[in-house]
Design an enzyme around this catalytic site. Structure first.
Site, PDB file in Angstrom:
ATOM      1  N   LYS A 208       6.830 -12.779 -17.229  1.00 55.22           N
ATOM      2  CA  LYS A 208       6.421 -11.468 -17.768  1.00 55.22           C
ATOM      3  C   LYS A 208       5.128 -11.625 -18.558  1.00 55.22           C
ATOM      4  O   LYS A 208       4.216 -10.832 -18.422  1.00 55.22           O
ATOM      5  CB  LYS A 208       7.495 -10.893 -18.702  1.00 55.22           C
ATOM      6  CG  LYS A 208       8.754 -10.347 -18.083  1.00 55.22           C
ATOM      7  CD  LYS A 208       8.605  -9.105 -17.273  1.00 55.22           C
ATOM      8  CE  LYS A 208       8.347  -9.425 -15.839  1.00 55.22           C
ATOM      9  NZ  LYS A 208       9.425  -9.414 -14.926  1.00 55.22           N
TER      10      LYS A 208
ATOM     11  N   CYS B 183       0.875  -1.164   0.000  1.00 55.22           N
ATOM     12  CA  CYS B 183       0.000   0.000   0.000  1.00 55.22           C
ATOM     13  C   CYS B 183       0.915   1.218   0.000  1.00 55.22           C
ATOM     14  O   CYS B 183       2.107   1.109   0.239  1.00 55.22           O
ATOM     15  CB  CYS B 183      -0.861   0.017   1.244  1.00 55.22           C
ATOM     16  SG  CYS B 183      -1.803  -1.499   1.449  1.00 55.22           S
TER      17      CYS B 183
ATOM     18  N   GLU C 258      11.786 -16.182 -16.823  1.00 55.24           N
ATOM     19  CA  GLU C 258      11.455 -14.766 -16.702  1.00 55.24           C
ATOM     20  C   GLU C 258      10.508 -14.340 -17.832  1.00 55.24           C
ATOM     21  O   GLU C 258       9.563 -13.577 -17.616  1.00 55.24           O
ATOM     22  CB  GLU C 258      12.761 -13.941 -16.713  1.00 55.24           C
ATOM     23  CG  GLU C 258      12.605 -12.437 -16.754  1.00 55.24           C
ATOM     24  CD  GLU C 258      11.865 -11.837 -15.571  1.00 55.24           C
ATOM     25  OE1 GLU C 258      11.492 -12.567 -14.641  1.00 55.24           O
ATOM     26  OE2 GLU C 258      11.637 -10.611 -15.591  1.00 55.24           O
TER      27      GLU C 258
ATOM     28  N   LYS D 178       3.281  -3.691  -6.443  1.00 52.97           N
ATOM     29  CA  LYS D 178       4.714  -3.621  -6.695  1.00 52.97           C
ATOM     30  C   LYS D 178       5.571  -4.190  -5.563  1.00 52.97           C
ATOM     31  O   LYS D 178       6.365  -5.077  -5.778  1.00 52.97           O
ATOM     32  CB  LYS D 178       5.092  -2.170  -6.988  1.00 52.97           C
ATOM     33  CG  LYS D 178       6.539  -1.980  -7.417  1.00 52.97           C
ATOM     34  CD  LYS D 178       6.790  -2.515  -8.799  1.00 52.97           C
ATOM     35  CE  LYS D 178       8.241  -2.399  -9.224  1.00 52.97           C
ATOM     36  NZ  LYS D 178       8.521  -3.248 -10.381  1.00 52.97           N
TER      37      LYS D 178
ATOM     38  N   GLU E 287       2.034 -12.383 -16.249  1.00 52.21           N
ATOM     39  CA  GLU E 287       1.574 -11.359 -15.308  1.00 52.21           C
ATOM     40  C   GLU E 287       0.948 -10.146 -15.979  1.00 52.21           C
ATOM     41  O   GLU E 287       0.068  -9.521 -15.403  1.00 52.21           O
ATOM     42  CB  GLU E 287       2.659 -10.958 -14.308  1.00 52.21           C
ATOM     43  CG  GLU E 287       3.779 -10.132 -14.855  1.00 52.21           C
ATOM     44  CD  GLU E 287       4.825  -9.798 -13.810  1.00 52.21           C
ATOM     45  OE1 GLU E 287       4.477  -9.500 -12.672  1.00 52.21           O
ATOM     46  OE2 GLU E 287       6.023  -9.815 -14.165  1.00 52.21           O
TER      47      GLU E 287
ATOM     48  N   HIS F 221      10.003 -35.096 -21.014  1.00 56.49           N
ATOM     49  CA  HIS F 221       9.621 -35.779 -19.774  1.00 56.49           C
ATOM     50  C   HIS F 221       8.218 -35.387 -19.322  1.00 56.49           C
ATOM     51  O   HIS F 221       7.865 -35.601 -18.167  1.00 56.49           O
ATOM     52  CB  HIS F 221      10.651 -35.501 -18.676  1.00 56.49           C
ATOM     53  CG  HIS F 221      12.014 -36.016 -19.026  1.00 56.49           C
ATOM     54  ND1 HIS F 221      12.305 -37.359 -19.080  1.00 56.49           N
ATOM     55  CD2 HIS F 221      13.145 -35.372 -19.412  1.00 56.49           C
ATOM     56  CE1 HIS F 221      13.560 -37.523 -19.456  1.00 56.49           C
ATOM     57  NE2 HIS F 221      14.099 -36.324 -19.666  1.00 56.49           N
TER      58      HIS F 221
ATOM     59  N   ARG G 271       1.990   0.807  -6.034  1.00 60.53           N
ATOM     60  CA  ARG G 271       2.188  -0.074  -4.881  1.00 60.53           C
ATOM     61  C   ARG G 271       0.921  -0.843  -4.523  1.00 60.53           C
ATOM     62  O   ARG G 271       0.976  -1.828  -3.784  1.00 60.53           O
ATOM     63  CB  ARG G 271       2.636   0.751  -3.670  1.00 60.53           C
ATOM     64  CG  ARG G 271       3.977   1.415  -3.844  1.00 60.53           C
ATOM     65  CD  ARG G 271       4.298   2.254  -2.646  1.00 60.53           C
ATOM     66  NE  ARG G 271       4.486   1.446  -1.467  1.00 60.53           N
ATOM     67  CZ  ARG G 271       5.659   1.072  -0.987  1.00 60.53           C
ATOM     68  NH1 ARG G 271       6.756   1.443  -1.603  1.00 60.53           N
ATOM     69  NH2 ARG G 271       5.741   0.347   0.102  1.00 60.53           N
TER      70      ARG G 271
ATOM     71  N   ASN H  55       0.135   0.832   6.459  1.00 58.84           N
ATOM     72  CA  ASN H  55       0.713  -0.219   5.608  1.00 58.84           C
ATOM     73  C   ASN H  55       1.165  -1.328   6.523  1.00 58.84           C
ATOM     74  O   ASN H  55       1.699  -1.047   7.607  1.00 58.84           O
ATOM     75  CB  ASN H  55       1.973   0.274   4.890  1.00 58.84           C
ATOM     76  CG  ASN H  55       1.657   1.147   3.729  1.00 58.84           C
ATOM     77  OD1 ASN H  55       0.498   1.360   3.409  1.00 58.84           O
ATOM     78  ND2 ASN H  55       2.702   1.669   3.102  1.00 58.84           N
ATOM     79  N   GLY H  56       1.043  -2.571   6.081  1.00 63.17           N
ATOM     80  CA  GLY H  56       1.536  -3.684   6.891  1.00 63.17           C
ATOM     81  C   GLY H  56       0.383  -4.532   7.366  1.00 63.17           C
ATOM     82  O   GLY H  56      -0.753  -4.398   6.899  1.00 63.17           O
TER      83      GLY H  56
ATOM     84  N   TRP I 216      -3.890  -2.188  -1.306  1.00 64.03           N
ATOM     85  CA  TRP I 216      -3.876  -3.506  -1.940  1.00 64.03           C
ATOM     86  C   TRP I 216      -4.443  -4.437  -0.886  1.00 64.03           C
ATOM     87  O   TRP I 216      -3.818  -4.670   0.152  1.00 64.03           O
ATOM     88  CB  TRP I 216      -2.453  -3.900  -2.316  1.00 64.03           C
ATOM     89  CG  TRP I 216      -2.368  -5.159  -3.126  1.00 64.03           C
ATOM     90  CD1 TRP I 216      -2.494  -5.272  -4.486  1.00 64.03           C
ATOM     91  CD2 TRP I 216      -2.100  -6.483  -2.643  1.00 64.03           C
ATOM     92  NE1 TRP I 216      -2.341  -6.585  -4.865  1.00 64.03           N
ATOM     93  CE2 TRP I 216      -2.093  -7.344  -3.759  1.00 64.03           C
ATOM     94  CE3 TRP I 216      -1.866  -7.032  -1.390  1.00 64.03           C
ATOM     95  CZ2 TRP I 216      -1.861  -8.713  -3.650  1.00 64.03           C
ATOM     96  CZ3 TRP I 216      -1.640  -8.395  -1.279  1.00 64.03           C
ATOM     97  CH2 TRP I 216      -1.639  -9.215  -2.404  1.00 64.03           C
TER      98      TRP I 216
END
Ligand code: F6R
Length: 609
Positions: free
Chosen positions: A486, A2, A482, A604, A489, A505, A27, A98-99, A74
């Site tokens: 990308k 947040c 990666e 983020k 997401e 396999h 964020r 936040n937290g 968030w």
């Protein structure tokens, strides 16, 4: 996850709060709100959705004030509703948080017994009531905050205002970043300097357990024992320009294109020293790195993939054993400590809770040799580490990490080379050759960026797909990982990566004409092996999209599309091969019309478990 901003001034602070929230929106972007003090009242404006919606509501209500706080959320505790949006309030006290408060359920029960009614499902509301409870006991706002936080377990950055004390705001920090911005006759608080950089670059980073009182005239900081303390003032080098889009459509696009500059800046100290020296990692570099017998890397997400590339480099170049582990796994298992191991945490934000906790756990096991590779100065993880290598990517706003990844790779390569030198495995000639390779790296990255138009054409073919496979081998396997991350997401296409040799396999069963298969196929010692794996795909009707080097002898054919990156750049090839997979994800997302910079459900800096 947040964002917090607060301001006290002798001008209207609402535009400052809203501007700050827009910069913090990356964020967390489920909901946003502000609370201001005026005419002896708290006025709150909260909305689900983006800051712009809350801004429109604040405008419509003509909200103005000289003291206020704001928040972008968030959601963790409680869904995305207006009632759960911050600021939360209790009888004329309003706060943003936040937290996560771990003992919120016990506190809620206790406060309910004391007669408090709860409007939200959040853990935060208990703090507002707790502070009010102590105000009722006769404490002033600062003392009530100091008293309340002693009863909280968990992590918090808090900014609190009260209608009865319109001349100040009070703040507290534990486990989440919070800084105070110093202006002329006005002062600020923020979880991230980007929120206040339009007003000031003079900042004080609060430390764990600190509380502070912020008035127009000044700032008083108190340590965990509530005694006054002095904290150093810093001049932030975050510039306003770095936080603006400029000619780009998205921050992600801007940040992809900034990579030659970001890598160049990150390389500066190495090029200046013209050597791989322990001092690149901090004053205690020699002391910490000397006698290191192995490396344990801990990180999450994209930073974990940077660590996965580094494992190949460290073992191949320095000969030291290296393990890489997802931080959220390491922190909960019974790991075997070896104090001769160097523990390396990698984090763009320097705030990721799992990485921070993994570091704390490693230290509790007796690991004293710690190094952080980080992009945010003064953030929690580097502060908890003995050595630091700061990547100089600049603010990364797009939620999907891009320039942070490639600059992390630069730092990790320097680490591999430095360890090799300390272990007598890097002679002067090879050292000079590596430095020369690094010097050319920004140029090679720029060449890869020039492939954008070709990659954008491929992206149009990816856009209607539901799934994609990414393949790579050796040091390029993490680049395949990666690339898949990308793509998923930001475009929401399901993508998975495999070491190309693993295809037979199991995952080969997925391959058909609808499954695009992206292959990272540079001209290295594994190219022939990768080619055989590609045959396996072709034989099942799979369509291949191959990134190979300009000087490899790999040709396009039916069902096999090829884009050539610059000439093979040797050991640094994974950095150059990252660019095309970033661009592919970006353009695919663009074609699908998703919110590139703020993909759904993500945020983020992940400061929760
Ligand atoms: C992916 C991404 C995330 C982060 C991860 C770790 O594009 O950005 O996977 O890499 O959340 O974040 P940091 O590096 O800040 O610790």
């Amino acid at each position: 996850m947040c964002g917090i901003v607060g301001a006290i001034a002798d001008r209207d602070v609402v535009p400052v709060l809203i501007d700050g929230l827009k910069r913090l929106e990356y964020r967390g972007y489920d909901s946003a709100g502000i609370a201001v003090i005026g005419d002896g009242e708290v006025r709150r404006v909260r909305r689900t959705g983006r800051v712009a919606e809350m801004e429109a509501a604040a405008r419509a209500d003509n909200v103005q004030a000289t003291l206020g706080i704001g928040h972008t959320r968030w959601a963790t505790h409680g869904g995305v509703t207006e009632a759960n949006a911050h600021p939360h309030a209790s009888h004329g006290v309003a706060l943003v948080h936040n937290g996560i408060i771990e003992n919120h359920e016990q506190q809620r029960e206790r406060l309910q017994q004391l007669g408090y009614a709860f409007e939200s499902q959040t853990d935060t509301e208990v703090i507002a009531h707790l502070i009010h409870h102590y105000l009722k006991d006769g404490l002033d706002l600062l003392a009530a905050l100091q008293r309340a936080v002693k009863e909280l377990h968990g992590a918090y950055a808090l900014a609190v205002v009260s209608r009865k004390e319109p001349h100040r705001m009070v703040v507290a920090r534990m486990g989440c970043p919070l800084l105070v911005g110093l202006g002329e006759g006005e002062n600020f608080v923020a979880s991230d300097v980007s929120a206040i950089v339009q007003a000031t670059r003079r900042v004080i980073f609060l430390e764990e357990g600190d509380t502070a009182e912020i008035t127009r005239a000044g700032v008083r900081v108190f340590g965990a024992d509530d005694a006054p303390v002095e904290r150093d003032e810093h001049l932030s080098d975050v510039s306003l320009a770095s936080l603006e889009l400029g000619p780009y459509r998205h921050f992600m696009q801007k940040e992809i294109h900034e990579q030659p500059r970001a890598i160049g800046d990150t390389l500066e100290a190495i090029i200046d020293a013209n050597a791989f020296e322990p001092a690149l990692f901090g004053r205690d570099g020699a002391q910490v790195l000397d006698g290191v017998e192995g490396v344990q890397i801990l990180a999450c997400g994209t930073s974990f993939y940077a660590g996965s590339v580094a494992r190949y480099w460290i073992e191949a170049i320095s000969g030291l054993p290296c393990s890489v582990e997802i931080a959220s796994e390491y922190r909960y298992r019974q790991a075997v400590a070896n104090p001769k191991q160097l523990v390396v945490t990698i984090s763009q934000s320097g705030e990721t809770l799992d990485t921070m906790e993994a570091l704390k756990y490693a230290k509790s096991l007796g690991h004293d040799r710690t190094l952080s590779i980080c992009n945010v100065p003064e953030s929690a993880i580097p502060r908890a580490s003995r050595l630091v290598f700061y990547t100089r990517a600049g603010a990364e706003i797009g939620v999907a990490s891009t320039k942070a990844f490639t600059t992390q790779l630069v730092g990790l390569f320097a680490l591999a080379a430095t360890l090799a030198k300390l272990h007598g495995r890097l002679d002067a000639e090879r050292e000079a050759a590596y430095i020369e390779d690094l010097r050319h790296l920004p140029g090679s990255v720029q060449h890869a960026l020039n492939l954008e138009p070709q990659i954008a054409l491929w992206a149009e073919r990816f856009a209607p797909k539901h799934h994609a496979l990414f393949l790579g081998r050796g040091v390029h396997y993490p680049i395949a990982l990666e690339g898949a991350l990308k793509l998923k997401e930001i475009s929401y296409i399901h993508a998975e990566a495999y070491p190309a040799g693993e295809l037979k396999h199991g995952p080969l069963a997925l391959v058909d004409a609808d499954m695009p298969v992206v292959v990272i196929a540079p001209k290295d010692g594994l190219l022939e092996k990768v080619k055989s794996n590609m045959q396996e795909v072709r034989a099942r009707g799979g369509e291949l999209f191959v990134f190979t080097d300009a000087d490899s002898n790999f040709e396009a054919s039916e069902g096999v599309h090829v884009i050539r990156t610059p000439r093979h750049v040797g050991v640094l090839s994974p950095i150059v091969h990252t660019i095309p997979v970033q661009l592919l994800a970006y353009h695919t997302a663009l074609s699908r019309g998703t919110d590139v910079d703020k993909p759904r459900n993500l945020a983020k800096a992940v400061t929760v478990e």
